[in-house]
Design a protein around this motif. Structure first.
Motif, PDB file in Angstrom:
ATOM      1  N   LEU A  24     126.518  75.002   8.824  1.00 41.12           N
ATOM      2  CA  LEU A  24     127.542  76.306   8.280  1.00 41.12           C
ATOM      3  C   LEU A  24     128.989  75.223   8.239  1.00 41.12           C
ATOM      4  N   THR A  25     129.396  75.610   7.028  1.00 45.02           N
ATOM      5  CA  THR A  25     130.613  74.831   6.858  1.00 45.02           C
ATOM      6  C   THR A  25     131.805  75.778   6.782  1.00 45.02           C
ATOM      7  N   LYS A  26     131.577  76.970   6.491  1.00 47.05           N
ATOM      8  CA  LYS A  26     132.503  77.998   6.008  1.00 47.05           C
ATOM      9  C   LYS A  26     132.167  79.413   6.736  1.00 47.05           C
ATOM     10  N   LEU A  27     133.083  79.880   7.723  1.00 47.62           N
ATOM     11  CA  LEU A  27     132.774  80.982   8.145  1.00 47.62           C
ATOM     12  C   LEU A  27     134.098  81.962   8.081  1.00 47.62           C
ATOM     13  N   ILE A  28     133.774  83.292   7.399  1.00 41.83           N
ATOM     14  CA  ILE A  28     134.924  84.183   7.113  1.00 41.83           C
ATOM     15  C   ILE A  28     134.395  85.428   8.109  1.00 41.83           C
ATOM     16  N   LEU A  29     135.530  85.801   9.090  1.00 42.96           N
ATOM     17  CA  LEU A  29     135.244  86.683  10.136  1.00 42.96           C
ATOM     18  C   LEU A  29     136.516  87.777   9.607  1.00 42.96           C
ATOM     19  N   ALA A  30     137.232  87.753   8.804  1.00 42.23           N
ATOM     20  CA  ALA A  30     138.292  88.463   8.462  1.00 42.23           C
ATOM     21  C   ALA A  30     138.232  90.014   8.519  1.00 42.23           C
ATOM     22  N   SER A  31     139.345  90.681   8.758  1.00 42.57           N
ATOM     23  CA  SER A  31     139.455  92.235   8.656  1.00 42.57           C
ATOM     24  C   SER A  31     138.275  92.733   9.499  1.00 42.57           C
ATOM     25  N   ASN A  32     137.914  92.220  10.738  1.00 45.18           N
ATOM     26  CA  ASN A  32     137.221  93.236  11.805  1.00 45.18           C
ATOM     27  C   ASN A  32     138.155  93.588  12.780  1.00 45.18           C
ATOM     28  N   LYS A  33     137.471  93.810  13.925  1.00 44.74           N
ATOM     29  CA  LYS A  33     137.808  94.259  14.944  1.00 44.74           C
ATOM     30  C   LYS A  33     137.913  93.496  16.556  1.00 44.74           C
ATOM     31  N   LEU A  34     137.886  92.188  16.032  1.00 41.88           N
ATOM     32  CA  LEU A  34     137.455  91.107  17.115  1.00 41.88           C
ATOM     33  C   LEU A  34     138.808  90.948  18.083  1.00 41.88           C
ATOM     34  N   GLN A  35     138.392  91.047  19.428  1.00 39.12           N
ATOM     35  CA  GLN A  35     139.641  90.817  20.435  1.00 39.12           C
ATOM     36  C   GLN A  35     139.452  89.412  20.742  1.00 39.12           C
ATOM     37  N   CYS A  36     138.398  88.658  20.846  1.00 46.23           N
ATOM     38  CA  CYS A  36     138.360  87.266  21.360  1.00 46.23           C
ATOM     39  C   CYS A  36     137.209  86.373  20.535  1.00 46.23           C
ATOM     40  N   LEU A  37     137.185  85.228  20.722  1.00 48.97           N
ATOM     41  CA  LEU A  37     136.231  84.584  19.939  1.00 48.97           C
ATOM     42  C   LEU A  37     135.373  83.768  20.948  1.00 48.97           C
ATOM     43  N   SER A  38     134.188  83.552  20.991  1.00 53.89           N
ATOM     44  CA  SER A  38     133.239  82.875  22.325  1.00 53.89           C
ATOM     45  C   SER A  38     133.635  81.466  22.001  1.00 53.89           C
ATOM     46  N   GLU A  39     133.403  80.819  23.437  1.00 51.19           N
ATOM     47  CA  GLU A  39     133.422  79.434  23.423  1.00 51.19           C
ATOM     48  C   GLU A  39     132.242  78.712  22.701  1.00 51.19           C
ATOM     49  N   ASP A  40     131.333  79.702  22.305  1.00 50.99           N
ATOM     50  CA  ASP A  40     130.126  79.004  21.598  1.00 50.99           C
ATOM     51  C   ASP A  40     130.583  78.722  20.270  1.00 50.99           C
TER      52      ASP A  40
END
Length: 603
Positions: free
Chosen positions: A84-100
């Motif tokens: 995976l080279t491109k990951l788009i997570l825009a316009s969601n309700k994320l409050q944090c990102l995992s250390e993973d």
């Protein structure tokens, strides 16, 4: 796959199947399968409150379908998946990102804009291949030091967060070419910024900066610097040495003088409106040979020096809302000037009605004052007891000197023939029949087709456009605002030189298709109609279109492909019933809206 193998090596669970329940309905298996082939995964706008574990482990775990089906065709060889080279997570309700996130070491693009992030995982610093990181429109209060380890990062977008300071070592991101820190709470900039020698675009707009570090001048590649809406009272003199600078935005600060920029030979745009500038120093203008836009509106200027005529490439000059009482007539000789704004000044030498007739008429007037040195500043001849009624109604001075046929604000149902008769062989370039009660365009307007460039028929009762108007082949400006138009004839396509059309406050229910075929158009004003849709693919072909005003219409949706119309410098969409883009995005301006729309284009 090399990056995925590295991730596996440090993870004892690698290769084991995760429970399917973790995935949830938000991320269809088909999307993950496609991502393993393409290396790209778009999860924008899925109401995610957290990123499913399967996403982080997409290149680590054996795919679910591999557990169920042991016969694979050539197209289903999961072991030949792409990292995976491109990951788009825009316009969601994320409050944090995992250390993973570290399990995706091949990522070059990570887009998490428009979420609710308050912090970032330190593992972000392990994404050694990351080139673009979009963290804009979140709630970040700080940047982890680990982020400074991203040695290949070219674009970092942090606008619209809650940042009040930056790490001292920010200058370690030496590969950065684009950095947006606008709309935060920054009060100062680390001196290490001087190390960002590859930076091309830097936005510090809408912060709380009272000064800029002089070291910023070391950014030798910088072409665009935006410091709009801060508290700057001065600009470091060293800024003058930034030889690559092309666009400088200093609007809405507390500047009392325009900076002198002797080495900025490539500077094309200087925006310094809404400051407290009282004097325009001739030294500030001398070296700006490449300048095409000079914006000084809403200052306290009292005069304009004759040296303004040194700016031979100037195309736009905005001096609105100052204290200017007179202009140098030589301004009329600027060869490239297309837009001159002077409203809101106590000008004594130019009549107010002349200011409303547009830039070209104003420049012609200024040139006439140089050439003819006409006394009485171009005022109309006085009406005396010996003046015949027809002479008092027809301003021959306007026709012969200003090349203007004016019969406006008469509340007339028709234009008298004597107006057209008076023109005779004089080449009239401008017609103003606005603010009357006209129900049709005067057919005799066709007699002016060999010279007419600017027509104002605003504030009448027109319900249609006659074919006579469509043969005015030299027309560049057409004002039809505040009428009752429901459509435009296809024959208007013949107006191939038309640059500006104003159709505001009419009754148009569809975007007039003929406008798509007038490729010279630079400005389309369509506010306060009932337009329900637009064709972005047709608009994309209009290479010259820079301003599109669609405020207060009936647009239920804005097509994402409109974001590809990158020539648009002003796009106004407020007052429509669509839900996205939201008002918060619209308020950020045209560039932000176009960027948002592009991010919504299906992959």
């Amino acid at each position: 796959m090399a990056a995925a193998r590295r991730a596996r090596a440090g993870d004892p669970r690698a290769g084991f199947r995760q429970p399917a329940a973790e995935l949830g309905p938000a991320v269809p298996q088909g999307l993950l399968r496609a991502a393993r082939k393409s290396g790209q995964l778009n999860l924008a706008g899925r109401n995610l409150t957290e990123v499913p574990q399967h996403v982080w482990r997409i290149n680590v775990d054996t795919p679910e379908e591999a557990q169920q089906n042991l016969s694979f065709g050539a197209a289903e060889r999961w072991w030949e998946q792409t990292d995976l080279t491109k990951l788009i997570l825009a316009s969601n309700k994320l409050q944090c990102l995992s250390e993973d996130v570290k399990l995706l070491p091949a990522l070059t693009v990570l887009d998490v804009h428009d979420n609710q992030l308050r912090s970032l995982p330190s593992a972000l610093g392990q994404l050694e291949n990351l080139q673009k990181l979009d963290l804009s429109h979140n709630k970040l209060e700080s940047i982890p030091e680990e982020l400074l380890q991203l040695s290949h990062l070219k674009s970092l977008l942090l606008q619209h967060n809650e940042l009040s300071c930056l790490p001292d070592g920010f200058g370690q991101l030496v590969t950065l070419e684009e950095l947006d820190l606008s709309n935060n709470h920054l009060t100062d900039i680390p001196t290490s910024f001087a190390l960002l020698v590859n930076l091309v675009r830097l936005s510090l707009a809408s912060n709380q900066l009272r000064s800029l570090p002089a070291d910023i001048s070391a950014m030798k590649s910088l072409r665009q610097l935006d410091c709009t809406k801060n508290y700057l009272e001065t600009v470091p003199s060293k800024l003058a040495t930034m030889a690559s600078l092309e666009q400088l935005y200093l609007r809405r600060n507390k500047l009392r003088a325009l900076p002198e920029l002797p080495s900025c030979k490539l500077l094309k745009e200087l925006h310094a409106g809404e400051n407290q500038i009282e004097v325009l120093n001739s030294e500030s203008l001398k070296h700006l040979n490449s300048l095409s836009v000079l914006e000084l509106r809403d200052n306290k200027l009292k005069s304009i020096p004759d040296e303004i005529t040194l700016l031979q490439k100037l195309e736009r000059l905005d001096l609105a809302n100052n204290d200017i009482s007179r202009l140098p007539y030589t301004l009329g000789n600027l060869p490239q000037l297309k837009f001159l704004a002077l409203e809101g000044n106590p000008l004594r030498t130019i009549r107010r009605d002349l200011l409303q007739k547009g830039t070209q008429e104003l420049l012609k007037y200024l040139r006439s004052k140089i050439q003819d040195d006409v006394p009485s500043q171009g005022e109309e001849p006085a009406v005396t007891a010996m003046t015949l009624p027809s002479q008092s109604r027809i301003n021959m001075h306007a026709i012969t000197t200003l090349k203007l046929l004016d019969y406006s604000e008469k509340q007339a149902a028709a234009i008298p023939d004597e107006m057209f008769n008076a023109v005779q062989s004089h080449p009239v370039t401008t017609v103003n029949f606005s603010k009357n009660q006209l129900v049709e365009i005067p057919p005799r307007i066709v007699e002016l087709k060999d010279s007419l460039c600017d027509v104002n028929l605003g504030f009448n009762k027109l319900s249609s456009v006659c074919l006579e108007l469509c043969v005015l082949h030299k027309l560049t400006h057409l004002d039809l605002r505040n009428n009752s138009l429901t459509s435009l004839p296809e024959e208007m396509a013949a107006l191939s030189r038309l640059q500006v059309i104003n159709l505001a406050f009419n009754r148009l229910k569809v975007f007039p298709s003929v406008l798509y075929h007038i490729l010279a158009l630079e400005t389309i004003l369509l506010s306060n109609n009932q337009v329900g849709s637009i064709d972005p693919l047709q608009l994309k072909k209009m290479d010259n279109l820079g301003t599109l005003d669609l405020q207060n219409n009936d647009l239920l949706q804005v097509p994402p492909e409109l974001g590809n119309c990158e020539n648009l410098r002003t796009l106004l969409l407020e007052g429509n019933p669509f839900r996205t883009p939201r008002a918060a995005i619209l308020s950020k301006g045209t560039a932000a809206v176009l960027e948002y729309l592009r991010s919504r284009i299906p992959a």
